[in-house]
Design a protein around this motif. Structure first.
Motif, mmCIF file in Angstrom:
data_model
loop_
_atom_site.group_PDB
_atom_site.id
_atom_site.type_symbol
_atom_site.label_atom_id
_atom_site.label_comp_id
_atom_site.label_asym_id
_atom_site.label_seq_id
_atom_site.Cartn_x
_atom_site.Cartn_y
_atom_site.Cartn_z
ATOM 1 N N ILE A 74 0.850 -1.197 0.000
ATOM 2 C CA ILE A 74 0.000 0.000 0.000
ATOM 3 C C ILE A 74 0.883 1.243 0.000
ATOM 4 O O ILE A 74 0.654 2.178 -0.777
ATOM 5 N N ALA A 75 1.886 1.270 0.868
ATOM 6 C CA ALA A 75 2.790 2.421 0.948
ATOM 7 C C ALA A 75 3.510 2.638 -0.379
ATOM 8 O O ALA A 75 3.654 3.772 -0.846
ATOM 9 N N THR A 76 3.957 1.553 -1.011
ATOM 10 C CA THR A 76 4.640 1.656 -2.308
ATOM 11 C C THR A 76 3.679 2.202 -3.365
ATOM 12 O O THR A 76 4.037 3.101 -4.137
ATOM 13 N N ALA A 77 2.463 1.686 -3.381
ATOM 14 C CA ALA A 77 1.479 2.152 -4.369
ATOM 15 C C ALA A 77 1.134 3.620 -4.160
ATOM 16 O O ALA A 77 1.055 4.397 -5.122
ATOM 17 N N LEU A 78 0.950 4.028 -2.911
ATOM 18 C CA LEU A 78 0.643 5.432 -2.626
ATOM 19 C C LEU A 78 1.810 6.331 -3.009
ATOM 20 O O LEU A 78 1.609 7.422 -3.556
ATOM 21 N N THR A 79 3.018 5.881 -2.743
ATOM 22 C CA THR A 79 4.198 6.669 -3.112
ATOM 23 C C THR A 79 4.280 6.829 -4.623
ATOM 24 O O THR A 79 4.573 7.921 -5.124
ATOM 25 N N GLN A 80 3.985 5.770 -5.352
ATOM 26 C CA GLN A 80 3.993 5.864 -6.815
ATOM 27 C C GLN A 80 2.919 6.835 -7.311
ATOM 28 O O GLN A 80 3.140 7.570 -8.275
ATOM 29 N N LEU A 81 1.780 6.856 -6.641
ATOM 30 C CA LEU A 81 0.729 7.816 -7.010
ATOM 31 C C LEU A 81 1.178 9.254 -6.734
ATOM 32 O O LEU A 81 0.866 10.162 -7.510
ATOM 33 N N ILE A 82 1.902 9.448 -5.648
ATOM 34 C CA ILE A 82 2.440 10.781 -5.337
ATOM 35 C C ILE A 82 3.408 11.214 -6.429
ATOM 36 O O ILE A 82 3.326 12.332 -6.934
ATOM 37 N N VAL A 83 4.314 10.313 -6.811
ATOM 38 C CA VAL A 83 5.282 10.634 -7.873
ATOM 39 C C VAL A 83 4.546 10.940 -9.175
ATOM 40 O O VAL A 83 4.828 11.950 -9.829
ATOM 41 N N GLN A 84 3.625 10.081 -9.526
ATOM 42 C CA GLN A 84 2.868 10.269 -10.766
ATOM 43 C C GLN A 84 2.169 11.625 -10.783
ATOM 44 O O GLN A 84 2.231 12.352 -11.777
ATOM 45 N N ARG A 85 1.518 11.972 -9.695
ATOM 46 C CA ARG A 85 0.788 13.249 -9.637
ATOM 47 C C ARG A 85 1.729 14.439 -9.706
ATOM 48 O O ARG A 85 1.445 15.430 -10.390
ATOM 49 N N GLN A 86 2.855 14.355 -9.007
ATOM 50 C CA GLN A 86 3.817 15.458 -9.028
ATOM 51 C C GLN A 86 4.397 15.642 -10.432
ATOM 52 O O GLN A 86 4.583 16.768 -10.884
#
Length: 103
Positions: A74-86
């Protein structure tokens, strides 16, 4: 570990710049952000929600990340979403720079 929410947000802001200029530093920062996201996930879900909201991660995407069965995933997926959005916001700003006087 107690995650400094403002520091984590500031680090997320710098991800796109590092992504294009310093991949080693980007990877280091990415690991730090993922650790912070994991800490928030385990200890302060309200702050995690604030971070995702502030970065403007799409709610439907973050909900999908929570479908994972393992908190590390979950943490990895959320981090990837943060990167993607940024990165999306960075590219948008490059294509549509602010006009004089706009912020």
């Amino acid at each position: 570990m107690t995650t400094d929410l403002n520091q984590l947000y500031d680090e997320a802001i710098h991800l796109p710049e590092l992504y294009y200029t310093n991949r080693d530093e980007f990877e280091r920062l990415l690991g730090h952000i993922e650790s912070g996201v994991y800490d928030l996930l385990m200890n302060n879900s309200e702050h995690l929600a604030w971070l995702l909201y502030r970065i403007d991660v799409r709610e439907k995407d973050s909900k999908k990340a929570f479908e994972e069965s393992d908190t590390r995933k979950i943490a990895t997926a959320l981090t990837q979403l943060i990167v993607q959005r940024q990165l999306e916001k960075y590219e948008s700003r490059k294509q549509h720079p602010p006009l004089d006087g706009d912020y």
